[in-house]
Design an enzyme around this catalytic site. Structure first.
Site, short mmCIF file in Angstrom:
data_model
loop_
_atom_site.label_atom_id
_atom_site.label_comp_id
_atom_site.label_asym_id
_atom_site.label_seq_id
_atom_site.Cartn_x
_atom_site.Cartn_y
_atom_site.Cartn_z
N ASP A 232 1.04 6.14 0.37
CA ASP A 232 -0.01 7.06 0.38
C ASP A 232 -0.51 6.63 -0.96
O ASP A 232 -0.84 7.89 -1.65
CB ASP A 232 0.23 8.54 0.82
CG ASP A 232 1.18 9.25 0.04
OD1 ASP A 232 1.16 10.54 0.02
OD2 ASP A 232 1.97 8.48 -0.73
N ASP B 249 3.43 6.53 -6.39
CA ASP B 249 3.34 5.46 -5.51
C ASP B 249 3.27 4.05 -6.06
O ASP B 249 3.87 3.06 -6.08
CB ASP B 249 2.37 5.34 -4.29
CG ASP B 249 2.60 6.61 -3.36
OD1 ASP B 249 2.46 7.72 -3.94
OD2 ASP B 249 2.97 6.68 -2.31
N ASP C 91 8.86 8.45 -5.73
CA ASP C 91 8.73 7.17 -5.03
C ASP C 91 9.31 5.86 -5.93
O ASP C 91 10.11 5.23 -5.30
CB ASP C 91 7.15 6.68 -4.84
CG ASP C 91 6.62 7.72 -3.90
OD1 ASP C 91 5.38 7.85 -3.98
OD2 ASP C 91 7.29 8.51 -2.98
N GLN D 141 -0.15 9.13 -14.70
CA GLN D 141 0.77 10.28 -14.67
C GLN D 141 0.20 11.67 -15.15
O GLN D 141 0.69 12.67 -15.11
CB GLN D 141 2.06 9.86 -15.05
CG GLN D 141 2.69 8.86 -14.51
CD GLN D 141 2.76 8.41 -13.47
OE1 GLN D 141 2.54 9.67 -12.25
NE2 GLN D 141 2.67 7.21 -12.71
O1 RIB Z 1 6.98 14.78 -2.67
C1 RIB Z 1 6.78 13.62 -3.34
C2 RIB Z 1 6.18 12.85 -2.44
O2 RIB Z 1 4.83 13.37 -2.15
C3 RIB Z 1 5.93 11.51 -3.09
O3 RIB Z 1 5.97 10.21 -2.13
C4 RIB Z 1 4.41 11.49 -3.67
O4 RIB Z 1 3.85 10.41 -4.02
C5 RIB Z 1 3.68 12.34 -2.65
O5 RIB Z 1 3.36 11.63 -1.58
CA CA Z 2 3.95 8.95 -2.09
#
Ligand code: RIB
Ligand code: CA
Length: 322
Positions: free
Chosen positions: A22, A27, A254, A234
């Site tokens: 996602d 990610d 991730d 970030q």
């Molecule tokens: O809780 C963390 C997850 O939720 C990670 O995959 C972040 O990218 C969100 O999708």
């Molecule tokens: Ca994710």
């Protein structure tokens, strides 16, 4: 990234990864890790709605693949959970999911094909060779599993970023991790699918993958485009970590799940019975683990309890260094 030696000189087969994402700020770093690894062929990215709406996640994935200088296909998947409205996390990752850094995240074209069907076709075409790495809500994976139960014995590994591990708190509710919260019905389908599941929970990220000021400096000192990108996007996650989850910087759930997919050897893990609370609130998405083998839940997943911090960051720094 294909091997630098070329197929004619390689005595080993490139490992094949299929990554379901996602795509938002953490990610994207996990995607870069897989794309940069010399022994891994990322056969496709399949995209699911989660952190951001589907179209944005698709564009973020396409941008990340282009940044890495690759042409890995990106396929569109589910734009919402199986039975619920979509819950997003723009407050965590930014309105664009990539830290609102003003990146050009529009106008790229995904590949033809629907993500659940691509997951099925890829696993069937390469029986015993595909490592499936879901790092978002499990909607695409659950749909694929319901459409084609046979993939359970054909996929080599399924390494999931999701849940709260052995004893962790939630990050979207008191007891639920985001990926498991968004589509708990999909999680239950996957938990009961018979697939070889390995779960890397948010507890592993908060204990071993927090990008502190020192770790941030190490990454920026690499002075590569993807290292600078990995930190810049970030910005929103860092604020959320400081203000909400009391971490000493943005954490990388991730990426550390991807590290486990790449090399599980440093991990401590246990094969246990796992289920999920469907609801009602505030139980929605809570991971239920049969730690002592009472037996009400058949053993169905390997839960990673610990992944050493240094092993993770050593791998991350190596893969972001080019
Ligand atoms: O809780 C963390 C997850 O939720 C990670 O995959 C972040 O990218 C969100 O999708
Ligand atoms: Ca994710």
């Amino acid at each position: 990234m294909s091997s630098i030696l070329g197929a004619e000189y390689c005595s080993f087969t490139m490992r094949k990864f299929l990554i379901d994402t996602d795509t938002a700020s953490d990610d994207a770093v996990a995607m870069c890790m897989a794309l940069r690894h010399p022994d891994i062929e990322v056969v496709a990215f399949t995209v699911v709605a989660g952190n951001v709406p589907l179209d944005q996640a698709v564009q973020n994935a396409l941008y990340t693949v282009e940044l890495c200088g690759e042409t890995t296909p990106v396929y569109v998947g589910a734009d919402r959970p199986m039975l619920r409205d979509l819950t997003t996390a723009m407050e965590v990752h930014g309105d664009d999911g990539m830290g609102d850094q003003g990146l050009d995240l529009q106008g790229r074209t995904p590949a033809e094909g629907w993500a659940p069907q691509v997951i099925i076709d890829t696993i069937r075409a390469h029986p015993g060779e595909i490592t499936l790495v879901p790092i978002g809500p499990l909607t695409n994976v659950a749909i694929a599993s319901l459409m084609a139960p046979d993939i359970a014995e054909k996929v080599e590994r399924v390494v999931i970023m999701g849940g709260t591990g052995e004893h962790g708190p939630g990050n979207v509710s008191p007891s639920a991790e985001f990926n498991f919260f968004v589509d708990p019905e999909a999680v239950r389908v996957v938990l009961r699918s018979g697939m070889p599941l390995e779960l890397v929970g948010w507890d592993v990220s908060t204990s071993s993958a927090v990008v502190t000021a020192e770790r941030r400096a190490e990454i920026l000192a690499l002075d590569t485009d993807i290292a600078k990108f990995s930190i810049a996007i970030q910005a929103t996650l860092g604020s959320f970590a400081w203000d909400e989850t009391r971490l000493a910087g943005p954490d990388f759930p991730d990426p550390i799940a991807m590290a486990h997919a790449i090399d599980p050897s440093p991990a401590t893990s246990e094969f246990l019975g796992v289920d999920i609370a469907i609801g009602p609130d505030p139980m929605r998405g809570t991971m239920i683990v049969d730690h002592f083998g009472f037996g009400q839940i058949a053993k169905n997943a390997t839960i990673v309890g610990h992944y050493p911090e240094d092993a993770f960051f050593d791998m991350l720094l190596d893969l972001l260094s080019t």
